[in-house]
Design a protein around this motif. Structure first.
Motif, short mmCIF file in Angstrom:
data_model
loop_
_atom_site.label_atom_id
_atom_site.label_comp_id
_atom_site.label_asym_id
_atom_site.label_seq_id
_atom_site.Cartn_x
_atom_site.Cartn_y
_atom_site.Cartn_z
N ILE A 1 -6.73 -2.72 5.88
CA ILE A 1 -5.88 -3.94 5.73
C ILE A 1 -7.11 -4.92 6.97
O ILE A 1 -6.55 -5.96 7.30
CB ILE A 1 -4.77 -4.37 6.79
CG1 ILE A 1 -3.54 -3.91 5.28
CG2 ILE A 1 -3.64 -6.18 6.58
CD1 ILE A 1 -2.00 -3.56 5.22
N THR A 2 -7.03 -3.88 8.18
CA THR A 2 -8.12 -4.63 8.71
C THR A 2 -9.74 -4.71 8.43
O THR A 2 -10.46 -5.59 8.63
CB THR A 2 -8.07 -3.26 10.00
OG1 THR A 2 -7.46 -2.59 10.70
CG2 THR A 2 -9.58 -4.09 11.05
N LYS B 1 -2.45 6.80 1.24
CA LYS B 1 -2.68 7.12 2.60
C LYS B 1 -1.97 8.71 2.32
O LYS B 1 -0.39 8.68 2.81
CB LYS B 1 -1.95 5.89 3.70
CG LYS B 1 -2.24 5.75 4.91
CD LYS B 1 -2.53 4.30 5.50
CE LYS B 1 -3.17 4.55 6.80
NZ LYS B 1 -4.38 4.56 7.07
N ARG C 1 -14.64 14.06 1.40
CA ARG C 1 -12.90 13.54 2.25
C ARG C 1 -12.06 12.79 1.10
O ARG C 1 -11.49 13.28 0.96
CB ARG C 1 -12.66 12.01 2.75
CG ARG C 1 -11.43 11.37 3.89
CD ARG C 1 -11.82 10.43 4.12
NE ARG C 1 -11.20 9.46 2.95
CZ ARG C 1 -10.42 8.74 2.21
NH1 ARG C 1 -9.46 9.28 3.49
NH2 ARG C 1 -10.70 8.10 1.34
N ARG D 1 0.65 -0.99 -0.08
CA ARG D 1 -0.17 -0.31 0.55
C ARG D 1 0.50 1.09 0.08
O ARG D 1 0.31 2.28 -1.02
CB ARG D 1 -0.84 -0.36 1.09
CG ARG D 1 -2.17 1.11 1.03
CD ARG D 1 -3.17 0.72 1.95
NE ARG D 1 -2.69 1.28 3.77
CZ ARG D 1 -2.99 0.65 4.55
NH1 ARG D 1 -4.23 0.49 4.43
NH2 ARG D 1 -2.91 0.43 6.11
N TYR E 1 -6.04 13.74 5.31
CA TYR E 1 -5.84 14.02 6.62
C TYR E 1 -6.04 15.32 6.66
O TYR E 1 -6.84 15.31 7.26
CB TYR E 1 -4.88 13.88 7.67
CG TYR E 1 -5.07 12.05 7.92
CD1 TYR E 1 -5.87 11.19 9.06
CD2 TYR E 1 -5.17 11.73 6.25
CE1 TYR E 1 -5.68 9.76 8.98
CE2 TYR E 1 -4.87 10.44 6.64
CZ TYR E 1 -5.50 9.08 7.26
OH TYR E 1 -5.71 7.89 8.03
N LEU F 1 -10.28 3.99 1.16
CA LEU F 1 -9.23 3.06 1.50
C LEU F 1 -9.53 1.70 1.71
O LEU F 1 -9.98 1.10 2.46
CB LEU F 1 -8.46 3.92 2.35
CG LEU F 1 -7.10 3.77 2.88
CD1 LEU F 1 -6.11 4.51 2.77
CD2 LEU F 1 -6.69 2.87 4.07
N GLU G 1 -16.55 5.98 4.83
CA GLU G 1 -15.65 5.73 6.01
C GLU G 1 -16.15 6.34 6.92
O GLU G 1 -16.66 7.84 6.93
CB GLU G 1 -14.16 6.42 5.20
CG GLU G 1 -13.68 5.77 4.21
CD GLU G 1 -12.01 4.95 3.97
OE1 GLU G 1 -11.82 4.77 5.05
OE2 GLU G 1 -11.73 5.01 3.85
N THR H 1 -6.35 0.25 11.78
CA THR H 1 -4.95 -1.03 12.94
C THR H 1 -4.59 -0.26 14.22
O THR H 1 -4.66 -1.35 15.00
CB THR H 1 -3.78 -0.23 12.26
OG1 THR H 1 -3.67 -0.75 10.85
CG2 THR H 1 -2.60 -0.95 12.74
C1 LIG Z 1 -5.75 4.11 7.68
C2 LIG Z 1 -6.87 4.30 6.85
C3 LIG Z 1 -7.86 3.40 7.30
C4 LIG Z 1 -7.68 2.04 8.10
O1 LIG Z 1 -6.25 1.13 7.29
P1 LIG Z 1 -5.89 0.11 8.03
O2 LIG Z 1 -5.01 -0.87 6.98
O3 LIG Z 1 -6.40 -1.26 8.78
O4 LIG Z 1 -4.74 0.63 9.34
C5 LIG Z 1 -9.19 3.26 6.58
N1 LIG Z 1 -9.25 4.38 5.79
C6 LIG Z 1 -9.05 5.84 5.98
C7 LIG Z 1 -8.97 6.77 4.95
C8 LIG Z 1 -6.66 5.55 6.21
O5 LIG Z 1 -6.36 6.22 5.88
#
Ligand SMILES: *Cc1c(COP(=O)(O)O)cnc(C)c1O
Length: 350
Positions: A255-256, A192, A182, A93, A197, A252, A228, A298
């Motif tokens: 991974i969770t 990411k 967003r 990623r 953010y 996004l 989200e 995460t």
């Molecule tokens: C990091 C993130 C997630 C969660 O991703 P994980 O891999 O599960 O930590 C979900 N949405 C956004 C916008 C993120 O930046």
């Protein structure tokens, strides 16, 4: 890759840290991994004491925002052995984000061997208390200089880490966003990117001012589809079916999120990956079929939502004895901390 040079700190901070009262991401371990991209290639990473970095004001990170990150964790099991959870997914990623932001992709060895070498140096920093972990933050950004609006010619990759305590979000109250977005089609929502953010903070503050904790992002076009939960993916449970939106340009690929989908399918829980609307969950809340709503990421793994606000009305989720969300959280954390069999081959030892 050449051997990673290690310069150890002469003044470890570890004895000044209260490991019983760790927050999230606010104390930092003794060392960091640094790797530079210059003259068209990534160099050999180095491990150095955690310290400030020096950049020219003309570095492009400050002007054009080429900056991405990852978030992952290292865990200690009951025998004090260290584990990572699906680190290959974070690596993949990172490079997906890099490509979208015109940042040169990082070689796998720099990430994987660099990460493991850093964790070996700072292994004492991985907390052992139940629910705690070492939060790992890889970042990559433009250090090359110039006011010309084009990709930089130099970059830095850094991994720094922060011992973090168990995360209890409490009763989270969220607001379904109807004005701000967003991410957009064709945009960078799937990456990411730090800027994603930055753009969330102002609308989130408006929601906080109204008494909510977080914003639920809806699609930029109609604000009708739920996408989200803050910086987490979102799941709802209607009757016995767990629903989450499909990943896209705007959502996004968490991974969770994908781990939850695999575990739920393995357990025979009904899952649907499909678009779902605000109207659908408002109706489900009114007729009692909306059982659960939670964010997945995460940091918290699963963050149950107690209330959602939409058009000046608050809808409350029922208080359940055995929510599926908490069960899934336990399934994931048991795999992460080597308390349960790793059916999917997700756990990686240091
Ligand atoms: C990091 C993130 C997630 C969660 O991703 P994980 O891999 O599960 O930590 C979900 N949405 C956004 C916008 C993120 O930046």
């Amino acid at each position: 890759m050449n051997t990673i040079k290690v310069t150890r700190t002469s003044a470890s901070k570890i004895n000044s840290i209260d490991f019983e009262n760790l927050g999230f991401g606010s104390v930092f371990s003794d060392h960091m991994l640094v790797c530079d991209y210059t003259n068209g290639s990534w160099g050999t990473p180095e491990i150095v004491p955690f310290q400030p970095i020096s950049l020219m004001p003309s570095a492009k990170i400050f002007h054009y925002g080429q900056s991405i990150f990852e978030g992952m964790k290292a865990y200690k099991d009951a025998d004090k052995k260290t584990w990572l959870f699906r680190p290959d997914e974070n690596f993949k990623r990172l490079n997906i984000s890099a490509k979208r932001l015109s940042i040169p992709e990082l070689p796998e060895a720099v990430f994987m061997e660099g990460l493991k070498a850093l964790l070996r140096v700072d292994e004492q920093w991985i907390p052992t208390q139940d629910g705690s972990s070492l939060y790992i933050r890889p970042i990559m950004f433009a250090t090359g200089e110039g006011f010309h609006a084009s990709p930089a010619n130099a970059y830095k990759f850094i991994i720094c880490t922060a011992p973090s305590g168990a995360y209890f979000a409490g009763k989270v109250k969220v607001l379904i966003e109807q004005n701000y977005s967003r991410s957009a089609n064709g945009g960078v929502g799937f990456a990411k990117a730090g800027g994603n953010y930055a753009g969330q903070f102002y609308p989130t503050q408006l929601a906080i001012d109204k008494g909510y904790h977080q914003v639920i992002w809806t699609d930029d076009n109609t604000h009708e589809y739920i996408e989200e939960a803050g910086a987490m993916n979102i799941f709802v449970r209607i009757n016995d079916t767990l629903i989450t939106g499909p990943t896209s340009d705007r959502i996004l690929d968490g991974i969770t999120r994908k781990s939850i989908l695999d575990i739920a399918k393995d357990e025979g829980i009904k899952v649907e990956v499909r678009k779902f609307t605000v109207t659908e969950i408002v109706e489900a809340s009114k007729n009692g079929s909306l059982k659960e709503m939670f964010g997945a990421g995460t940091a918290a793994v699963i963050s149950p939502i107690a209330t959602f606000g939409f058009k000046d009305i608050d809808y409350h989720l029922p208080e359940l004895e055995n929510p599926i969300g908490l069960h899934l959280k336990k399934r994931i954390t048991d795999i992460q901390t080597n308390k349960a069999e790793d059916l999917f081959g997700w756990r990686v030892s240091l």
